[in-house]
Design a protein around this motif. Structure first.
Motif, short mmCIF file in Angstrom:
data_model
loop_
_atom_site.label_atom_id
_atom_site.label_comp_id
_atom_site.label_asym_id
_atom_site.label_seq_id
_atom_site.Cartn_x
_atom_site.Cartn_y
_atom_site.Cartn_z
N CYS A 129 -4.76 7.05 4.28
CA CYS A 129 -5.29 7.17 2.92
C CYS A 129 -5.73 5.78 2.45
O CYS A 129 -5.20 4.76 2.89
CB CYS A 129 -4.19 7.73 2.02
SG CYS A 129 -4.66 7.86 0.30
N LEU A 130 -6.71 5.72 1.57
CA LEU A 130 -7.12 4.44 0.99
C LEU A 130 -7.11 4.55 -0.52
O LEU A 130 -7.11 5.64 -1.09
CB LEU A 130 -8.50 4.02 1.51
CG LEU A 130 -9.69 4.94 1.27
CD1 LEU A 130 -10.26 4.77 -0.13
CD2 LEU A 130 -10.77 4.67 2.34
N ALA A 131 -7.08 3.40 -1.15
CA ALA A 131 -7.18 3.34 -2.61
C ALA A 131 -8.36 2.44 -2.94
O ALA A 131 -8.49 1.35 -2.38
CB ALA A 131 -5.90 2.78 -3.22
N ALA A 132 -9.21 2.91 -3.85
CA ALA A 132 -10.43 2.16 -4.13
C ALA A 132 -10.60 1.93 -5.62
O ALA A 132 -10.14 2.71 -6.44
CB ALA A 132 -11.63 2.93 -3.58
N GLY A 133 -11.32 0.84 -5.93
CA GLY A 133 -11.60 0.57 -7.34
C GLY A 133 -12.43 -0.68 -7.51
O GLY A 133 -12.65 -1.45 -6.56
N ALA A 179 -12.83 6.32 -7.99
CA ALA A 179 -12.63 6.99 -6.70
C ALA A 179 -13.41 8.29 -6.59
O ALA A 179 -13.58 8.84 -5.49
CB ALA A 179 -11.15 7.23 -6.45
N LEU A 180 -13.89 8.77 -7.76
CA LEU A 180 -14.66 10.02 -7.73
C LEU A 180 -15.98 9.83 -6.95
O LEU A 180 -16.61 10.80 -6.55
CB LEU A 180 -14.95 10.52 -9.15
CG LEU A 180 -13.71 10.98 -9.94
CD1 LEU A 180 -14.10 11.43 -11.35
CD2 LEU A 180 -12.98 12.11 -9.22
N HIS A 181 -16.38 8.55 -6.78
CA HIS A 181 -17.57 8.30 -5.96
C HIS A 181 -17.37 8.77 -4.52
O HIS A 181 -18.33 8.96 -3.78
CB HIS A 181 -17.88 6.79 -5.94
CG HIS A 181 -18.53 6.32 -7.19
ND1 HIS A 181 -17.86 5.72 -8.21
CD2 HIS A 181 -19.83 6.36 -7.58
CE1 HIS A 181 -18.68 5.39 -9.19
NE2 HIS A 181 -19.91 5.78 -8.83
N LEU A 182 -16.11 8.89 -4.12
CA LEU A 182 -15.81 9.26 -2.74
C LEU A 182 -15.64 10.77 -2.58
O LEU A 182 -15.37 11.26 -1.47
CB LEU A 182 -14.53 8.55 -2.28
CG LEU A 182 -14.58 7.02 -2.36
CD1 LEU A 182 -13.23 6.40 -2.11
CD2 LEU A 182 -15.60 6.49 -1.36
N ALA A 183 -15.78 11.53 -3.70
CA ALA A 183 -15.62 12.99 -3.65
C ALA A 183 -16.63 13.57 -2.66
O ALA A 183 -17.77 13.12 -2.58
CB ALA A 183 -15.80 13.58 -5.03
N GLY A 184 -16.21 14.55 -1.91
CA GLY A 184 -17.11 15.17 -0.94
C GLY A 184 -16.87 14.61 0.44
O GLY A 184 -16.73 15.37 1.41
N ASP A 185 -16.79 13.26 0.54
CA ASP A 185 -16.56 12.66 1.86
C ASP A 185 -15.08 12.67 2.21
O ASP A 185 -14.70 12.85 3.37
CB ASP A 185 -17.03 11.21 1.87
CG ASP A 185 -18.53 11.12 1.55
OD1 ASP A 185 -19.23 12.11 1.81
OD2 ASP A 185 -18.94 10.07 1.02
N LEU A 186 -14.22 12.40 1.20
CA LEU A 186 -12.79 12.25 1.47
C LEU A 186 -12.00 13.23 0.61
O LEU A 186 -12.48 13.71 -0.43
CB LEU A 186 -12.35 10.81 1.13
CG LEU A 186 -13.07 9.67 1.86
CD1 LEU A 186 -12.58 8.34 1.33
CD2 LEU A 186 -12.81 9.77 3.36
N HIS A 187 -10.76 13.45 1.01
CA HIS A 187 -9.85 14.23 0.17
C HIS A 187 -9.42 13.34 -0.99
O HIS A 187 -8.91 12.24 -0.77
CB HIS A 187 -8.61 14.66 0.95
CG HIS A 187 -8.90 15.56 2.11
ND1 HIS A 187 -9.53 16.80 1.97
CD2 HIS A 187 -8.67 15.44 3.45
CE1 HIS A 187 -9.66 17.38 3.14
NE2 HIS A 187 -9.16 16.56 4.08
#
Lengths: 343, 503
Positions: free
Chosen positions: A57-61, A110-118
Motif C-alpha cells: 500500500c502507498l500513501a500519497a499527498g 489520493a482520489l487522483h489514484l481512484a480507478g488505478d488503485l484500491h
C-alpha cells in the motif's frame, strides 16, 4: 466493508476535510474542482479490514505551499512519476493507496489514484499537520519505508530508511527544487501496517462531518456546532494579534462585550484555544475558526484583526493518545510550553 | 492574622518600584516568591512574586494567570519587563487576579514579608531610619523634623490640640489631626480616607499637650504599628531638641538680662567693662535711644513674652533690642541721628502696634521713655519707660499704654509719693472714707473741684456729689477749699491708688 464515494459527495467531503484541517492543510477547493471532471461517478472505498493485510500500500499527498497549488495547478496525474519510481525500487506493483493527511486539501489528493488503485479509508495524520516527521508511520518507525518526492519535470528523489527529521529536510529541499510545492508518496507499507500505524476511517469521518456541516451551515452557530458534534468555545471580534518569540507563532485575541477572553495560538494550524486563560483545546484536538457571518471555515492565515469569528473544537484523532505519540503533536512540538493541560 | 493589600504595598517606602497593572481589592495572607511558576504550590489568598523571566507571550501570561488562580493565588507580581496586553488585563479582571509589576522583585518580596510576617523587622527598619536621621546635626526643631520626614519617608508633624506647630514632608490634613487622641501615650489613627497617623505624646516642661505625628496614606494596621514604634523612638530626640532650643533661648535671655541689670545699676555712669560687654552683645550705648517696657498684667511666662516681643520687634525698620527684666521685658530703639519729633512719633506708634500685637496673646502694660542720647540717656529713658509702665498698669482708658512725654505731673506725683513713710500716712488719713466716698474724692480732686465734671465722670447726679463732698469733709474734718488740704488729699489718693494696683 466497501463503501462508495459519489462524485456528488466531493463538496461535502471537501468541507469535512477543511474542518479536520484545524485551520491548516490548505483549501480542498481546487482539487475538488479538478476531481469533479475526472472522478468516476462512484468510487469504491475499502476499509482496511476488507483487504489482504499483506497487500502493499502507498500513501500519497501534496507537500509545500498549499496557496501555490491554487495558482499553479497540479498535473492531472500528479503521483505518476514518484509511484513509478517506488514500484521500480520495491520491485512490484503497489495495488492500494490512502492519503497521507485527511485535513485540508490532501483529504482529496489520493482520489487522483481512484480507478488505478484500491482506495483505503485511512490516513497518516487524522487531521492536518505541518511536518513530514509527523506522519504516523514515521512516528511509529515502521520499518522498510521508502518515500519518493517529485522534484520538478520528470525528476524524483527516493529515500529509504531515513530518520524522520532527515526525511523532513530532504522533502523540504525537494519542495524548493520543484518550485514551492511537490508530491510525496510513501511506500514500503502493507494494508496490515495501516491497521496499526495509521488513522482509520478518515474519509468516512470527513464525509459525515461535511454532510452535517452542509446541512446545518445556514443555522445558528450554536446549532451548527451541535450538528457537527463540535464544542462552541466562543464567538467575537479578533481584537488584536501578537507574535511569539520565534516569529512563527501568532496569538489572536478574540473579544466579545462582557464575554470571556478567547485566545487562539496558531502557526500553520490553529494549535491552542484558551478561554480566560484556561486551555480549552490544544493540538491534537482540532480547533476550527468559522467566519461568524458566513460560517465559512477559515484557514489560520485568514484570521485577521477586525474579523468576527466563531471558534469550535472537534475531538482530535484518538490514534495519538499514547504517551509516545503525543509528544509529536502536543503544543510543545510547536514550541508552545506550558499549554498542554487540555481540558 | 495580618493581611496585605495593594494599598499597603504602595505605601511601603521600599516596594521595588511597584506598578499596579490590574488593580483589585484582593487581600493576601501570604506571599510566595519564586523564580519560576513551578515553585508556586497550591495555596489560598496568596500573592505570587515571579522573580525569574516573565512569560514570553501574551497567551502564556493568560495561561499563567489562570493556573495561579486555580492554585489559589489572587495576585501576581511580574518583573518590570513583562508585557501585559489588554486581553491579559481582561483575563486578570475576569478571574480576579491582581497584576503588579516591579523593577525589583526581591525588594517587593522583602516589603511583603515585612508587612506580613516581619512586623518587628518593619518596625526595626523604621527605627534604623530614625537613628540615621539623628546622626545628622539639626540646627533646630524644624531641621530635625525635616530630617525625620526625609529618613522615614512619611510626613512628620509636631502638633497640639489646636493645630500643627511645625511639620515636614507631606502636610498633615486637618481631618486627620482632628482624629488624633491627645490623651494617651501612643495613638494610632487607622486610614479611613484622609490617611493614617501614629502619634506619641511629647513631654515638654513649657508646652503641654504636644504630640509627634508620623502620617501617610494607605498604611495598614501593621505598617501603622511600625510607624508608632518609629514615633516612640523619635520622640525623645524631638523632646530633647525642644529642650535644647529652650535652653539656648533661656541662657541667651538670662545673659542679656543680667547685662542690662548691671548697666542699670551703674545708673548711666561710664563703665568701660559694662560698655564693652554691651557692644559685644550688639548693644551700643552710643546714639539716641527710646526705651520701652512691657509689664505682665497676669501670669504670662516672661520668656514667652520676650519671644512674642522679639518677633514683633524684628519687623520694625529700626534697630531694636529687648530682654527680660523682672516680670517684664525691657528694651529700646536706637537711632544713629537725633530723631525728629515726627520720627519719635512714628517710633511710638510702632511700639504701640507692638504692644497691641503682643496684647493679643498676653495681658501687658507698656510704658515708653523719652528720646535721649548716650549711655546716660539710655539709662534715663529705660527708667522713664519703667515708671511709665508701672503707671500704665492702672490706665485701662489708654489701653494700658503710656508714653512718658505725656506724663509730666504723674511723674512728679510718683516721685513725691514713692517714699516709704508717705503711704502709711496717706492710708490713715483716708481710712474713714468708704470706697465709694474715696472714689468720689479722687474724681472731685482730679476734676478741679467741679461738681458737674465730677458727677459726669462718676455717672451720678451733681447733687449726689455735693452731698458726698460734704460727708467727706465731715468725716475727715477738713476744708476742701484750702489749697494745701486739696494737695495733701490728692497726693494721698494717688499713693493709695498706686499701692492698690500692681507696679
Amino acid at each position: 466493508m466497501v463503501w462508495q464515494l459519489a462524485r456528488d459527495d466531493l463538496g461535502a467531503l471537501g468541507c469535512g476535510c477543511s474542518l479536520l484541517g484545524s485551520g491548516g492543510g490548505g483549501s480542498p477547493r481546487v482539487l475538488e474542482l479538478a476531481l469533479r471532471r475526472t472522478l468516476a461517478e462512484r468510487v469504491d472505498v475499502h476499509e482496511v479490514a476488507d483487504l489482504d493485510p499483506a497487500m502493499p500500500c502507498l500513501a500519497a499527498g501534496f507537500v509545500g505551499s498549499t496557496i501555490l497549488l491554487t495558482e499553479r495547478l497540479p498535473d492531472p496525474e500528479p503521483f505518476a512519476v514518484p509511484i513509478a519510481a517506488l514500484e521500480r525500487w520495491t520491485g512490484g506493483r503497489i495495488p492500494a493507496a490512502c492519503t497521507i493527511e485527511v485535513g485540508g486539501l490532501n483529504g482529496l489528493s489520493a482520489l487522483h489514484l481512484a480507478g488505478d488503485l484500491h482506495l483505503v479509508d485511512a490516513d497518516l495524520m487524522g487531521r492536518a499537520m505541518p511536518s513530514i516527521d509527523q506522519l504516523s508511520v514515521i512516528v511509529d518507525r515502521v520499518p522498510g519505508l521508502v518515500a519518493a518526492c517529485w522534484t520538478g519535470g520528470d525528476g524524483v528523489v527516493l529515500v529509504e530508511g531515513a530518520r524522520g527529521p532527515d526525511l523532513e529536510r530532504l522533502v523540504r529541499t525537494a519542495v524548493q527544487t520543484a518550485g514551492g510545492y511537490s508530491v510525496l508518496v510513501v511506500a514500503g507499507l502493507t494494508v496490515g501496517d495501516l491497521a496499526e500505524h495509521a488513522v482509520l476511517g478518515s474519509w468516512r469521518r470527513a464525509l459525515e462531518l461535511g454532510r452535517s456541516y452542509v446541512a446545518a451551515r445556514t443555522d445558528g452557530t450554536a446549532a451548527l456546532a451541535a450538528a457537527i458534534g463540535a464544542r462552541l468555545l466562543g464567538r467575537g471580534l479578533v481584537a488584536a494579534s501578537s507574535t511569539g518569540p520565534d516569529g512563527r507563532l501568532m496569538g489572536f485575541d478574540v473579544r466579545s462585550v462582557g464575554g470571556p477572553v478567547l485566545r487562539l495560538v496558531a502557526r500553520d494550524e490553529i494549535l491552542v484555544a484558551l478561554v480566560d486563560g484556561a486551555v480549552e483545546a490544544a493540538t491534537p484536538t482540532i480547533v476550527v475558526a468559522l467566519d461568524d457571518l458566513t460560517h465559512e471555515v477559515l484557514e489560520a492565515h485568514e484570521l485577521a484583526v477586525g474579523r468576527h469569528v466563531a471558534v469550535l473544537s472537534l475531538p482530535g484523532p484518538t490514534w495519538w493518545d499514547t504517551p509516545a505519540r503525543r509528544g509529536h503533536v502536543a503544543p510543545q512540538r510547536y514550541g508552545i510550553e506550558g499549554l498542554d493541560g487540555a481540558a | 492574622m495580618s493581611e496585605l493589600d495593594v494599598a499597603a504595598l504602595l505605601a511601603h517606602p521600599a516596594n521595588g518600584g511597584l506598578e499596579v497593572v490590574v488593580g483589585g481589592d484582593a487581600v493576601w495572607e501570604q506571599v510566595c516568591s519564586e523564580a519560576s511558576e513551578d515553585g508556586l504550590a497550591t495555596t489560598e489568598r496568596t500573592l505570587a512574586i515571579l522573580t525569574g523571566p516573565p512569560p514570553s507571550t501574551t497567551w502564556h501570561l493568560d495561561a499563567l494567570l489562570r493556573r495561579l488562580h486555580t492554585r489559589g493565588y489572587t495576585g501576581l507580581a511580574l518583573p518590570a519587563a513583562a508585557v501585559v496586553d489588554p486581553a491579559n488585563r481582561a483575563v486578570a479582571q475576569r478571574i480576579g487576579v491582581v497584576v503588579l509589576r516591579t523593577a525589583h522583585p526581591a525588594e517587593l518580596a522583602k516589603a511583603c514579608w515585612e508587612l506580613l510576617e516581619g512586623r518587628d523587622a518593619l518596625a526595626l527598619g523604621y527605627v534604623r531610619r530614625v537613628a540615621r536621621t539623628i546622626e545628622y546635626r539639626a540646627s533646630g526643631l524644624g531641621d530635625l523634623l525635616r530630617h525625620l520626614a526625609g529618613g522615614i519617608g512619611h510626613g512628620v508633624a509636631l502638633v497640639d490640640a489646636a493645630g500643627v506647630l511645625q511639620q515636614a514632608g507631606e502636610p498633615l490634613p486637618d481631618a486627620l489631626h482632628a482624629r488624633i487622641d491627645f490623651g494617651g501615650w501612643l495613638d494610632l489613627v487607622p486610614d479611613t480616607g484622609a490617611g493614617a497617623a501614629a502619634s506619641v505624646r511629647v513631654d515638654s516642661e513649657r508646652r503641654r499637650g504636644l504630640r509627634l505625628v508620623i502620617h501617610g496614606r494607605g498604611l495598614d494596621a501593621t505598617h501603622l504599628r511600625a510607624l508608632g514604634t518609629a514615633a516612640e523612638v523619635a520622640m525623645p530626640a524631638v523632646a530633647a531638641r525642644i529642650l535644647i532650643d529652650e535652653v539656648v533661648e533661656v541662657s541667651e535671655a538670662s545673659r542679656a538680662s543680667s547685662l542690662l541689670g548691671e548697666f542699670l545699676e551703674h545708673r548711666g555712669r561710664q563703665d568701660a567693662d559694662v560698655e564693652e560687654r554691651m557692644r559685644a552683645h550688639g548693644w551700643s550705648p552710643e546714639g539716641h535711644h527710646i526705651g520701652f517696657r512691657l509689664l505682665e498684667r497676669d501670669q504670662t511666662d516672661t520668656l514667652d513674652l520676650l519671644s512674642l516681643v522679639g518677633r514683633e520687634l524684628r519687623a520694625l525698620p529700626v534697630a531694636a533690642h529687648a530682654t527680660t527684666r523682672g516680670h517684664g521685658v525691657t528694651g529700646w530703639l536706637t537711632f544713629t541721628q537725633a530723631p525728629s519729633p515726627a520720627q519719635v512719633e512714628r517710633a511710638v506708634r510702632s511700639l504701640r502696634e507692638v504692644h497691641q500685637a503682643v496684647g493679643e496673646h498676653a495681658a501687658v502694660a507698656t510704658g515708653i521713655g523719652s528720646a535721649s542720647s548716650g549711655a546716660a540717656g539710655l539709662y534715663g529713658t529705660l527708667i522713664e519707660a519703667t515708671d511709665a509702665a508701672r503707671i500704665a498698669v492702672g490706665r485701662e482708658a489708654t489701653g494700658w499704654f503710656l508714653h512718658i512725654d505725656r506724663l509730666g505731673l504723674d511723674q512728679l506725683l510718683m516721685a513725691s509719693t514713692g517714699s516709704d513713710t508717705f503711704l502709711p500716712a496717706a492710708t490713715s488719713l483716708l481710712a474713714p472714707l468708704s470706697p465709694e466716698l474715696l472714689a468720689t474724692l479722687r474724681a472731685y480732686l482730679d476734676h478741679e473741684s467741679q461738681l458737674v465734671a465730677t458727677a459726669a465722670a462718676l455717672g451720678t447726679h451733681r447733687n449726689t456729689v455735693s452731698v458726698r463732698v460734704h460727708r467727706i469733709q465731715d468725716l475727715l474734718g477738713v476744708d476742701l477749699t484750702d489749697p494745701d488740704v486739696r494737695l495733701a488729699l490728692h497726693l494721698a489718693c494717688r499713693a493709695l491708688a498706686r499701692a492698690s494696683g500692681p507696679g
